[in-house]
Design a protein around this motif. Structure first.
Motif, PDB file in Angstrom:
ATOM      1  N   LEU A 340      35.786 -65.413 -45.416  1.00 56.29           N
ATOM      2  CA  LEU A 340      36.241 -64.464 -44.595  1.00 56.29           C
ATOM      3  C   LEU A 340      36.261 -64.990 -42.993  1.00 56.29           C
ATOM      4  O   LEU A 340      37.160 -64.691 -42.319  1.00 56.29           O
ATOM      5  CB  LEU A 340      35.391 -63.160 -44.598  1.00 56.29           C
ATOM      6  N   PHE A 341      35.392 -65.623 -42.637  1.00 54.96           N
ATOM      7  CA  PHE A 341      35.129 -66.093 -41.171  1.00 54.96           C
ATOM      8  C   PHE A 341      36.511 -66.811 -41.143  1.00 54.96           C
ATOM      9  O   PHE A 341      37.002 -66.660 -39.920  1.00 54.96           O
ATOM     10  CB  PHE A 341      34.022 -67.172 -41.062  1.00 54.96           C
ATOM     11  N   TRP A 342      36.892 -67.827 -41.877  1.00 53.20           N
ATOM     12  CA  TRP A 342      37.936 -68.746 -41.735  1.00 53.20           C
ATOM     13  C   TRP A 342      39.307 -67.838 -41.660  1.00 53.20           C
ATOM     14  O   TRP A 342      40.232 -68.168 -40.946  1.00 53.20           O
ATOM     15  CB  TRP A 342      38.046 -69.846 -42.612  1.00 53.20           C
ATOM     16  N   LEU A 343      39.262 -66.711 -42.738  1.00 50.28           N
ATOM     17  CA  LEU A 343      40.552 -66.054 -42.787  1.00 50.28           C
ATOM     18  C   LEU A 343      40.490 -65.295 -41.248  1.00 50.28           C
ATOM     19  O   LEU A 343      41.809 -65.286 -40.803  1.00 50.28           O
ATOM     20  CB  LEU A 343      40.379 -64.664 -43.664  1.00 50.28           C
ATOM     21  N   MET A 344      39.523 -64.909 -40.834  1.00 47.95           N
ATOM     22  CA  MET A 344      39.504 -64.267 -39.405  1.00 47.95           C
ATOM     23  C   MET A 344      40.119 -65.175 -38.335  1.00 47.95           C
ATOM     24  O   MET A 344      40.870 -64.841 -37.483  1.00 47.95           O
ATOM     25  CB  MET A 344      38.114 -63.664 -39.160  1.00 47.95           C
ATOM     26  N   VAL A 345      39.500 -66.434 -38.484  1.00 45.82           N
ATOM     27  CA  VAL A 345      40.095 -67.317 -37.324  1.00 45.82           C
ATOM     28  C   VAL A 345      41.468 -67.478 -37.461  1.00 45.82           C
ATOM     29  O   VAL A 345      42.445 -67.701 -36.352  1.00 45.82           O
ATOM     30  CB  VAL A 345      39.239 -68.738 -37.541  1.00 45.82           C
ATOM     31  N   MET A 346      41.886 -67.890 -38.682  1.00 45.07           N
ATOM     32  CA  MET A 346      43.401 -68.099 -39.073  1.00 45.07           C
ATOM     33  C   MET A 346      44.201 -66.922 -38.421  1.00 45.07           C
ATOM     34  O   MET A 346      45.228 -66.976 -37.458  1.00 45.07           O
ATOM     35  CB  MET A 346      43.658 -67.978 -40.555  1.00 45.07           C
ATOM     36  N   CYS A 347      43.811 -65.433 -38.704  1.00 41.88           N
ATOM     37  CA  CYS A 347      44.605 -64.409 -38.303  1.00 41.88           C
ATOM     38  C   CYS A 347      44.632 -64.240 -36.614  1.00 41.88           C
ATOM     39  O   CYS A 347      45.320 -63.906 -36.077  1.00 41.88           O
ATOM     40  CB  CYS A 347      44.080 -63.258 -39.084  1.00 41.88           C
ATOM     41  N   ASN A 348      43.335 -64.474 -36.406  1.00 40.44           N
ATOM     42  CA  ASN A 348      43.034 -63.724 -34.902  1.00 40.44           C
ATOM     43  C   ASN A 348      43.141 -65.056 -33.891  1.00 40.44           C
ATOM     44  O   ASN A 348      43.464 -64.428 -32.679  1.00 40.44           O
ATOM     45  CB  ASN A 348      41.608 -63.381 -34.883  1.00 40.44           C
ATOM     46  N   CYS A 349      43.336 -66.172 -34.191  1.00 41.28           N
ATOM     47  CA  CYS A 349      43.129 -67.193 -33.285  1.00 41.28           C
ATOM     48  C   CYS A 349      44.279 -67.955 -33.346  1.00 41.28           C
ATOM     49  O   CYS A 349      44.874 -68.499 -32.393  1.00 41.28           O
ATOM     50  CB  CYS A 349      41.856 -68.178 -33.272  1.00 41.28           C
ATOM     51  N   LEU A 350      44.765 -68.609 -34.627  1.00 42.33           N
ATOM     52  CA  LEU A 350      45.820 -69.363 -34.837  1.00 42.33           C
ATOM     53  C   LEU A 350      47.172 -68.751 -34.593  1.00 42.33           C
ATOM     54  O   LEU A 350      48.095 -69.060 -34.180  1.00 42.33           O
ATOM     55  CB  LEU A 350      45.505 -70.135 -36.016  1.00 42.33           C
ATOM     56  N   THR A 351      47.284 -67.718 -35.721  1.00 38.92           N
ATOM     57  CA  THR A 351      48.777 -66.953 -35.663  1.00 38.92           C
ATOM     58  C   THR A 351      49.203 -66.611 -34.413  1.00 38.92           C
ATOM     59  O   THR A 351      50.388 -66.791 -34.174  1.00 38.92           O
ATOM     60  CB  THR A 351      48.521 -65.720 -36.919  1.00 38.92           C
ATOM     61  N   PRO A 352      48.299 -65.943 -33.373  1.00 42.83           N
ATOM     62  CA  PRO A 352      49.097 -65.050 -32.543  1.00 42.83           C
ATOM     63  C   PRO A 352      49.796 -66.316 -31.656  1.00 42.83           C
ATOM     64  O   PRO A 352      50.393 -66.092 -30.635  1.00 42.83           O
ATOM     65  CB  PRO A 352      47.881 -64.723 -31.834  1.00 42.83           C
ATOM     66  N   LEU A 353      49.066 -67.626 -31.704  1.00 37.65           N
ATOM     67  CA  LEU A 353      49.614 -68.962 -30.855  1.00 37.65           C
ATOM     68  C   LEU A 353      51.205 -68.920 -31.063  1.00 37.65           C
ATOM     69  O   LEU A 353      52.180 -69.338 -30.239  1.00 37.65           O
ATOM     70  CB  LEU A 353      48.971 -69.887 -31.218  1.00 37.65           C
ATOM     71  N   LEU A 354      51.668 -68.494 -32.251  1.00 40.66           N
ATOM     72  CA  LEU A 354      53.071 -68.437 -32.672  1.00 40.66           C
ATOM     73  C   LEU A 354      53.877 -67.653 -31.280  1.00 40.66           C
ATOM     74  O   LEU A 354      54.831 -68.427 -31.200  1.00 40.66           O
ATOM     75  CB  LEU A 354      53.327 -67.906 -33.795  1.00 40.66           C
ATOM     76  N   ASN A 363      61.764 -62.157 -33.048  1.00 45.11           N
ATOM     77  CA  ASN A 363      62.108 -62.081 -34.599  1.00 45.11           C
ATOM     78  C   ASN A 363      61.095 -60.895 -35.112  1.00 45.11           C
ATOM     79  O   ASN A 363      60.124 -61.218 -35.302  1.00 45.11           O
ATOM     80  CB  ASN A 363      62.008 -63.269 -35.143  1.00 45.11           C
ATOM     81  N   THR A 364      61.912 -59.543 -35.208  1.00 48.24           N
ATOM     82  CA  THR A 364      61.149 -58.707 -35.705  1.00 48.24           C
ATOM     83  C   THR A 364      60.379 -58.832 -36.906  1.00 48.24           C
ATOM     84  O   THR A 364      59.184 -58.682 -37.278  1.00 48.24           O
ATOM     85  CB  THR A 364      61.695 -57.451 -35.751  1.00 48.24           C
ATOM     86  N   THR A 365      60.950 -59.486 -37.900  1.00 49.41           N
ATOM     87  CA  THR A 365      60.192 -59.846 -39.166  1.00 49.41           C
ATOM     88  C   THR A 365      58.813 -60.614 -39.143  1.00 49.41           C
ATOM     89  O   THR A 365      57.884 -60.204 -39.234  1.00 49.41           O
ATOM     90  CB  THR A 365      61.082 -60.543 -40.154  1.00 49.41           C
ATOM     91  N   ILE A 366      59.069 -61.789 -38.304  1.00 47.59           N
ATOM     92  CA  ILE A 366      57.800 -62.459 -38.145  1.00 47.59           C
ATOM     93  C   ILE A 366      56.850 -61.746 -37.360  1.00 47.59           C
ATOM     94  O   ILE A 366      55.716 -61.518 -37.686  1.00 47.59           O
ATOM     95  CB  ILE A 366      58.287 -63.780 -37.345  1.00 47.59           C
ATOM     96  N   LEU A 367      57.413 -61.150 -36.002  1.00 46.77           N
ATOM     97  CA  LEU A 367      56.494 -60.275 -35.401  1.00 46.77           C
ATOM     98  C   LEU A 367      55.810 -59.193 -36.139  1.00 46.77           C
ATOM     99  O   LEU A 367      54.529 -59.215 -36.067  1.00 46.77           O
ATOM    100  CB  LEU A 367      57.394 -59.592 -34.352  1.00 46.77           C
ATOM    101  N   PHE A 368      56.547 -58.394 -36.989  1.00 53.34           N
ATOM    102  CA  PHE A 368      55.784 -57.683 -37.794  1.00 53.34           C
ATOM    103  C   PHE A 368      54.714 -58.230 -39.028  1.00 53.34           C
ATOM    104  O   PHE A 368      53.542 -57.784 -39.092  1.00 53.34           O
ATOM    105  CB  PHE A 368      56.815 -56.947 -39.012  1.00 53.34           C
ATOM    106  N   ILE A 369      55.188 -59.481 -39.530  1.00 51.65           N
ATOM    107  CA  ILE A 369      54.042 -60.237 -40.312  1.00 51.65           C
ATOM    108  C   ILE A 369      52.783 -60.437 -39.403  1.00 51.65           C
ATOM    109  O   ILE A 369      51.767 -60.305 -39.888  1.00 51.65           O
ATOM    110  CB  ILE A 369      54.647 -61.393 -41.006  1.00 51.65           C
ATOM    111  N   VAL A 370      52.998 -61.294 -38.328  1.00 52.81           N
ATOM    112  CA  VAL A 370      51.930 -61.423 -37.437  1.00 52.81           C
ATOM    113  C   VAL A 370      51.176 -60.321 -37.081  1.00 52.81           C
ATOM    114  O   VAL A 370      49.814 -60.208 -37.401  1.00 52.81           O
ATOM    115  CB  VAL A 370      52.518 -62.192 -35.887  1.00 52.81           C
ATOM    116  N   SER A 371      51.719 -59.127 -36.836  1.00 50.68           N
ATOM    117  CA  SER A 371      50.870 -58.079 -36.430  1.00 50.68           C
ATOM    118  C   SER A 371      50.335 -57.695 -37.631  1.00 50.68           C
ATOM    119  O   SER A 371      48.806 -57.172 -37.301  1.00 50.68           O
ATOM    120  CB  SER A 371      51.992 -56.671 -35.832  1.00 50.68           C
ATOM    121  N   ILE A 372      50.575 -57.746 -38.737  1.00 50.80           N
ATOM    122  CA  ILE A 372      49.744 -57.275 -39.833  1.00 50.80           C
ATOM    123  C   ILE A 372      48.619 -58.056 -40.059  1.00 50.80           C
ATOM    124  O   ILE A 372      47.523 -57.643 -40.246  1.00 50.80           O
ATOM    125  CB  ILE A 372      50.684 -57.175 -41.373  1.00 50.80           C
ATOM    126  N   LEU A 373      48.828 -59.436 -39.909  1.00 50.37           N
ATOM    127  CA  LEU A 373      47.833 -60.221 -40.257  1.00 50.37           C
ATOM    128  C   LEU A 373      46.738 -60.284 -39.138  1.00 50.37           C
ATOM    129  O   LEU A 373      45.285 -60.270 -39.614  1.00 50.37           O
ATOM    130  CB  LEU A 373      48.619 -61.887 -39.796  1.00 50.37           C
TER     131      LEU A 373
END
Lengths: 458, 998, 143
Positions: A340-354, A363-373
């Protein structure tokens, strides 16, 4: 930097339209389709199931959940914090950006205000849902009684009652005040009993200059009132944990850490809602890429703050040389809660860097996916902090792990349905876009050619 | 007296029925008065009856606390020399065998279809009478046999008289653990048949050859308190005065300072080599030092020569020899079932020889007191009867308590023989493996329901009073016998008693009063007996001299049958279940087993290395096969074992239809040899090697302390600081001198005014050096505070409710050397009633708060169940009611009416037995005086056999607690958190240097 | 509390007025445990019969009483002054503190049919405990 500088020329209007077109476009959204009703139905079913699950809990006791000694708080409190967090960006967008004169917020302010109100309504349920004897919840409210029993004002749970209560009241009023001119528009376009209802709720608004003067000062005043709440409410929620002596909870950075997290998750939620909404409701002209992009930029900022807080926590654990603190954080990184911890790091720290890349932001699609993550990541973050710390407390002999049961999962699901349910009602019956403010921005609009160039750039 | 109780019953039941439903509607409540008010009973005021515990043959003195005519708790009888007011975990749980929901509710007869069907008592007695009369007329009365648990006093004389007049010679007193080797050994060595009397309290140094005297060996409560006296009076500079030798580190072993993990069968070589070393170093007493036979006997057993076999260094042996002799008197205890192989008798002899050479005879070992256990039939005698039964020479068999089908080696053929007996009568009150073969079941009263007496030793005989009306439609076996006899012409004139109590009176008049104190008239004598719980006197020890034992000593390689390379199997008696007689008492399942911390079920213990080779994990079901049988059982990994050994507890599980026995693990008696030892006639408890084969099944075992390597991060985080701050602390003599942690010295500055405690400040001290981890306190707490049992399933989900838990702390055992520090600490953890309690400020509704008497109060009625208090409690002692827990009828009759029964959604925890505090204060006010030290004693402290737990008002100057709170060994758990607990722990005293190093 | 005091029908129409006022019998004569136990106690049927073998033997109530005595049954009175399970009230302590029975049980001596006169709610207890400076610690009654 001032938020108003997010967009170099914030007075740039979203395309040229006439007042009448605006009314037509927006009021069109109030005509429901089959999709709308099916969504509503799904929500009601999920809510019903959640209610049944809870009834089982009330009947048989909290034993039906996955909670256990020593993990006495789990999915419920996690979800509570999650929803309170969601509520925040609403106020941020509608109130703070308003005060900062970031006018690009106009089109999305209504939706975010609504989101605030509904999110608090959802969050407010959980402190009651999680009680061992929920029918006695009113004992948390100070009221005179013959037994002269009082609440314990030293307990953060009592602070919560007031914080969340206040927040709900203020944001609800704020939401309503903002609605008044639009209710008048609805009244003018409606007939029969609807007209009567809107007549009452619009408080006989006739759009005179005097009314506008009072309206804007009231709106400004409430915005000023709501702004400190953004900070205070989630700080208090964070103190539920920071005040306790539990390693992993007992930390001075919790207030800013949680507020940042709240705004972070809230903005993500705004995206997750607006992106589908604007296409379904055909409001691309009003909620443009330009809005989404600005939100994305805010997300990057808050994400960086959150990531920094994560690092700080680990630094504290190492620097303090406190064996209990170290145990907890090691167990987060490599223990039972590591996935869970690493999932959280992936979602909250790494993905937003995109979002640093404009191509992603646009790109609304990617944006949407990112927001869900991000939403998933933020729920996980609270879960790891709450359950993960409790599972690795001082008394080694009592260490244990925790998995939510079907009851907790279905109530979590129901909470999303509950939130969506209100939001659906909202877009069905009220203008999702503040007519008045949009018109205002049109009124301001000049330099068509500039705006055309703006369109091309997108 | 009995008549009066009939009326009590109605009240008792109605009262408690009301107690069960949590919140009753006004008009639903009934007020049922007595029909005739009993003179000695006031509703709401407890009445205590002296009686004696029959949960095991030790027979400790007992007080039965009754309220409105029903027993709600049992405690030790302070006036009784056995136990002196203390009980063990099994004794505390005796009330659950009394109210056991699976007890027979009346007499049963097996019909043609082989089904047991209920009958009336008159009918039952008719059947028995008819059968016996027929036997007598056919003159086959010598074909009557009786196998029953140990009886003494009036009951014994009644049974003997009865069988005699019937003309039967077969009266066998059978207990699972019969101590034949020791009884024989003392006869051979000192010409005095029977068990010697040990005086642990006098010993300066103690060696135990596998004898688990703190658990089930002979008289555990007596030995535990004696052991404590011995330990507390030891020289603090040499705190290591107890060495445990054996293949399995038992609870007793973990209380030793040193453990010598022995290859099974080599105990005797080690004993003899120690003796050799004593002789060699000229440490022996004159009588023994110049005995030629001793020298020649010991010649082959020099430490050097035995080292090969035992793996014990010569230096260690020499040190042991010196410790035994340098500071007389010392004591060597020998032999329990885990050491009883074919050489059991020889081992006992060798140990007695050790004692003789160390000059302990007459000091710590005396003869002259006759033990009831001496009357037990040997296993050989049982086998002889089994032969008779096989040959059809037994027509009628009476089974009086005990479960031989379960506790005898399965291959002994007892079961088959039983089916060969036409008429089997069982007096057992609970279904078990044996009653499954009975034709007629005449359930006896529980010992708390019936008159009786028991004399465990010749110097004391205790009275057993009926503390209440029988719960079920049972009948005292003695009364059955009297009734039946009166219907048989030949016996009628001999059995003229109206009922058993009359027989009892006459026995006490003739056999007790006339013998012991004849000058006291009966009118004074009898009340004295009832108040003291019996009649006690001194017996003078007799002089004994050591005889030549060399001819009886067979020493050699112990022969174990079974697959080559198999592990040797040792069985041990479960500290909670003895031999399985109380397997249906839920508390004993829910309280974690002291050595393994496992709850419910049974298992086979295996050394982690062995398990690794067989790629077995905790809970994997294995099949053990010996030449005599095979069984399946889940594996538990335990490093307190010799790697070549697997161990199984006896009696944790039964296949009989009992709701609290899972039937998941089979009876280990299937595996061992049916032969009796040729010399002592004992069971060959250690006789087989077993092959271990993995099965696909997995039966998860539930441990309540998930501490042992289950968490991956443990490899990374150094546990030591956590351990030493958080939990069990040790101290070495040298530190002891300068350490002084009085609370004031350590307390950091407080920014809030302290609570003031004008009247009382209740506090507790727990001495980790005294605590043996016997679990008696936990059982007492369950009984006193209506703590619910949740069952295995919920235990595995962390939902157990115990208010006091005994944490086990021990460093991983390194068996590289021949002698290892056993290093076990048992840490009783209960609510610390902190002065700065973290749980208090976080409760939103003041359901928990610090009360003016220093208690951390928990108000059930006010609790809304946010559970924040439990989160914030660093000691994790708060328990949450995940469900509304109920107990099956009639267990609810045991509930303590002074303690509210909790419902779902409420937090609860240790209250320092606040109901007893209220009662104590009330008593003081009634007597118009101040509270004295010792007026209030919580259930846990009351029963602690080593008085490790001391409770009192710290405001009372120089009360025991006030002194202990300032003790140099004192510390608080998690002191750095500045919670300032009201519970002070006293560190365990540990040796500074290795055993044999100078 | 509710306007009409709780006054259920009893298996025997027992009249406190007659016993206390007319015949001047002390409370403790029948409720004899009140000064030495948490429970005041209800008189045993035997105690009733002690007088009623002779006294008023023919009246309807006593006939009923006699019936119970003959059948060797206790009388299932309906409890009037009821406290919840989680409250531990101690009569002895209150008698020792010289609290009059009437202060809680009302003017029983003039009740021909017994009824609950005090609410017996926590606030009501506390009023008195405060007035008399008795303990108001929760653990005094709740454990």
């Amino acid at each position: 930097m001032s938020l108003s500088q997010l967009n170099p020329d914030n007075s740039k209007p979203p395309g040229a339209k006439t007042f009448h077109k605006v009314d037509q476009d927006v009021l069109r959204t109030l005509q429901p389709g089959a999709l709308y009703f099916s969504l509503l139905g799904v929500c009601l079913i999920l809510i019903a199931f959640g209610a049944w699950a809870w009834s089982q809990q009330v009947r048989h006791g909290l034993g039906v959940t996955g909670l256990k000694h020593p993990v006495m708080w789990g999915a419920y409190i996690t979800t509570f914090v999650f929803w309170v967090g969601i509520a925040h960006s609403g106020t941020l967008i509608s109130a703070i950006l308003f005060l900062f004169r970031a006018r690009w917020r106009a089109a999305i302010s209504r939706a975010s205000e609504a989101m605030t109100v509904f999110a608090v309504m959802t969050a407010g349920l959980f402190p009651i849902i999680h009680l061992g004897r929920p029918w006695l919840f009113y004992w948390l409210i100070p009221y005179p009684n013959e037994r002269t029993l009082w609440v314990n004002f030293r307990s953060p749970l009592v602070w919560d009652v007031f914080a969340v209560g206040t927040y709900f009241t203020v944001s609800a009023v704020f939401f309503y005040i903002g609605l008044i001119p639009d209710l008048a528009v609805l009244r003018d376009n409606a007939t029969g009993w609807k007209r009567r209802i809107f007549a009452i709720t619009s408080l006989g608004w006739s759009g005179t200059g005097r009314e506008w003067k009072h309206f804007s000062s009231a709106y400004l005043f409430l915005a000023a009132l709501a702004t400190p709440l953004v900070v205070s409410v989630h700080s208090i929620v964070s103190w539920d944990f920071a005040v306790a002596i539990i390693p992993g909870w007992h930390s001075t950075i919790f207030a800013p850490y949680f507020v940042a997290g709240a705004i972070f998750s809230g903005l993500a939620m705004v995206l997750s809602i607006l992106i589908p909404a604007r296409s379904i409701l055909k409001l691309e002209e009003y909620i443009t890429m330009w809005h989404l992009e600005n939100i994305s930029k805010l997300i990057i900022v808050s994400s960086l703050i959150v990531s920094y807080s994560y690092l700080t926590e680990f630094f504290f654990a190492w620097y303090s040389q406190n064996p209990f603190e170290q145990t907890v954080f090691l167990s987060r990184a490599v223990g039972d809660f590591a996935p869970l911890f690493w999932l959280m790091v992936m979602c909250n720290c790494l993905t937003p860097l995109l979002l640093f890349f404009k191509s992603v932001r646009c790109n609304t699609t990617i944006l949407f996916i990112v927001s869900i993550l991000i939403n998933i990541g933020m729920w996980t973050e609270r879960f790891v902090i709450i359950a993960g710390s409790l599972a690795r407390e001082y008394s080694r002999a009592s260490w244990d792990t925790y998995n939510p049961s079907w009851v907790e999962w279905s109530i979590l699901l129901a909470s999303f349905a509950w939130f969506a349910f209100w939001f659906l009602l909202f877009i069905r019956h009220l203008p999702a876009i503040p007519l008045a403010e949009v018109k205002e921005s049109i009124h301001r609009s000049f330099h068509d050619h500039l705006s055309n160039r703006q369109e091309k750039n997108l | 007296m009995i008549k009066r109780r009939d009326f009590l019953k109605t009240v008792g039941v109605s009262g408690s029925a009301a107690l069960m439903d949590a919140c009753t509607l006004e008009n639903s409540e009934k007020l049922v008065p007595y029909l005739v008010a009993p003179e000695d009973i006031v509703p709401g005021i407890p009445v205590y009856y002296t009686t004696n515990c029959r949960e095991c043959p030790a027979g400790c003195g007992m007080l039965a606390k009754t309220r409105e005519g029903r027993v709600i708790k049992v405690e030790g009888n302070p006036r009784h020399p056995l136990g002196e007011g203390k009980l063990c975990v099994r004794g505390q749980a005796a009330v659950q065998s009394l109210y056991n929901p699976d007890r027979f509710t009346g007499p049963l007869l097996r019909n043609e279809q082989g089904q047991l069907e209920p009958i009336e008592w008159d009918q039952a007695e008719e059947i028995l009478t008819a059968h016996l009369t027929q036997l007598l007329t056919n003159d086959k009365s010598q074909e009557i046999a009786w196998i029953g648990h140990l009886l003494t006093g009036s009951m014994e004389s009644l049974i003997r008289q009865w069988l005699q007049s019937l003309g039967s010679e077969h009266l066998l007193f059978y207990e699972t653990f019969q101590y034949e080797p020791l009884r024989q050994a003392s006869k051979i060595a000192f010409g005095h048949f029977g068990l010697p009397q040990y005086h642990l309290e006098k010993a300066e140094f103690l060696i135990s050859f596998g004898a688990n005297f703190l658990e089930t060996w002979r008289s555990n409560v007596e030995f535990t308190s004696a052991f404590h006296k011995m330990r507390s009076s030891r020289d603090p500079n040499t705190p290591d005065n107890f060495v445990y030798l054996g293949s399995r580190l038992s609870l007793t072993g973990s209380n030793a300072d040193w453990w010598i993990p022995l290859q099974p069968g080599t105990e005797i070589q080690l004993a003899l080599s120690i003796a050799h070393s004593i002789l060699e170093q000229g440490l022996a007493t004159e009588e023994t030092s110049n005995q030629a036979w001793i020298a020649s006997l010991l010649a082959p057993y020099s430490p050097e020569s035995t080292k090969e076999l035992t793996g014990v260094e010569t230096s260690t042996v020499r040190e042991l020899a010196q410790r035994l002799c340098k500071t007389p008197p010392s004591l060597a205890l020998g032999g329990e079932i885990n050491t009883s192989g074919e050489q059991a008798l020889s081992l006992e002899l060798a140990v007695l020889l050790l004692n003789a050479m160390a000059g302990n005879v007459g000091q710590t070992i005396t003869f002259g007191t006759d033990f009831a256990l001496n009357q037990l039939a040997s296993y050989q005698e049982i086998l002889n009867l089994v032969q008779e039964m096989h040959r059809g020479k037994i027509d009628t068999l009476f089974l009086h308590h005990g479960d031989p089908v379960f506790t005898l080696p399965t291959r002994s053929g007892f079961t088959e023989a039983l089916d060969n007996v036409p008429f089997v009568v069982s007096f057992s009150s609970l279904p078990d493996e044996t009653t499954a073969h009975a034709n007629l079941i005449l359930p006896d009263h529980h010992f708390l329901e019936s008159w009786g007496d028991y004399s465990p030793r010749s110097d004391l005989i205790s009275i057993q009073q009926p503390a209440m009306q029988p719960v079920f439609n049972t009948r005292s076996t003695a009364d059955v016998i009297i009734n039946v006899s009166q219907k048989i012409d030949r016996l009628a004139e001999q059995f003229t008693y109206s009922d058993y109590s009359e027989k009892l009176y006459s026995y006490w008049e003739s056999a007790v009063r006339k013998k012991s104190n004849k000058d006291v008239p009966w009118e004074e004598f009898w009340p004295g007996v009832l108040t003291n719980g019996g009649s006690f006197r001194e017996t003078a020890p007799v002089e004994v001299t050591l005889k030549d034992i060399s001819n009886n000593l067979q020493v050699g390689e112990e022969t174990l049958v079974g697959p080559e390379g198999g592990a040797s199997l040792i069985l041990y008696s479960s500290p909670h279940f003895f031999d399985g007689r109380n397997v249906n008492n839920p508390w004993l399942h829910e309280i974690p087993d002291p050595t393994t911390q496992l709850v419910w079920d049974s298992w086979v213990e295996m050394h982690p290395d062995t398990a690794l080779q067989l790629s077995l994990k905790e809970g994997d079901v294995v099949e053990l096969s010996s030449p005599y049988g095979t069984l399946k059982s889940p594996v538990h990994l335990y490093d307190g074992l010799h790697p070549n050994v697997v161990a199984m507890p006896l009696g944790r599980d039964k296949s009989a239809d009992l709701r609290y026995a899972s039937g998941k693990s089979e009876n280990p008696m299937q595996l061992i040899s049916p032969e009796a030892a040729t010399d002592s006639g004992s069971v060959l408890w250690r006789s087989v090697r077993v092959g271990i084969t993995k099965t696909p099944d997995h039966h998860p075992l539930v441990s309540l302390q998930l501490e042992n390597g289950e968490h991956p991060e443990e490899a990374l985080v150094s546990i030591q600081p956590v351990e030493s701050i958080a939990a069990a602390q040790r101290i070495q003599p040298s530190e002891l001198k300068e350490t002084d942690i009085s609370q004031k010295a350590h307390a950091p500055p407080d920014y809030y005014p302290p609570h003031d405690h004008p009247d009382h400040q209740w506090s507790m001290a727990i001495d980790l050096d005294a605590c043996t981890g016997c679990n008696a306190c936990a059982a007492a707490c369950y009984a006193e505070n209506n703590v619910p049992v949740v069952g295995k399933e919920l235990c595995s989900h962390g939902r157990e409710m115990s208010w006091i838990r005994i944490e086990r702390h021990k460093a991983p055992l390194v068996q590289a050397t021949d002698i290892v520090p056993s290093d076990g600490i048992s840490l009783p953890v209960l609510c610390q009633h902190c002065h700065n309690a973290p749980c208090e400020p976080v409760c939103p509704v003041f359901a928990t708060y610090h009360n003016p008497e220093g208690l951390n109060a928990q108000v059930y009625a006010r609790c809304v169940g946010t559970r924040y208090c439990s989160n914030n409690c660093p000691y994790k002692v708060r328990r949450f009611n995940w469900h509304t827990f109920t107990v099956p009828e009639p267990l609810q009759l045991q509930l303590n009416p002074d303690v509210t029964t909790r419902t779902a959604g409420i937090m609860e925890k240790c209250t320092f037995c606040v109901q007893r505090i209220q009662e104590g204060k009330n008593r003081a006010r009634r007597e118009n005086r101040e509270i004295h030290d010792g007026d209030v004693t919580p259930a846990c402290a009351q029963t602690c056999p080593t008085e490790a737990i001391v409770f009192g008002d710290i405001n009372v100057p120089d009360s025991r607690i006030a002194l202990l709170a300032e003790h140099p060994r004192g510390y608080h758990i998690l002191e750095p958190l500045n919670t300032r607990p009201a519970v002070t722990y006293l560190k365990k005293l540990v040796p500074e240097k290795a055993f044999a190093e100078d | 509390m509710n306007s009409t005091p709780y006054s259920p029908d009893q298996p025997i129409a027992f009249n406190h007025k007659v016993h206390v006022s007319d015949y001047d019998i002390q409370c403790l004569y029948c409720h004899s445990y009140a000064d030495r136990s948490p429970f005041a106690g209800v008189p045993s049927v035997e105690r009733c019969m002690g007088c009623h073998l002779i006294v008023a033997a023919q009246t309807e109530g006593v006939q009923a009483l006699n019936g119970y005595w003959q059948r060797k049954e206790p009388i299932p009175w309906t409890k009037v002054n009821v406290l919840p399970r989680f409250v531990h009230f101690n009569h002895e302590a209150h008698v020792r503190a010289e609290v009059e029975c009437a202060e809680c049980h009302g003017d029983v001596q003039n009740m021909s049919k017994i009824s609950q006169t005090s609410s017996l709610k926590m606030g009501w207890c506390l009023d008195c405990h405060r007035k008399e400076e008795a303990s108001v610690d929760c653990l005094t009654c709740h454990y």
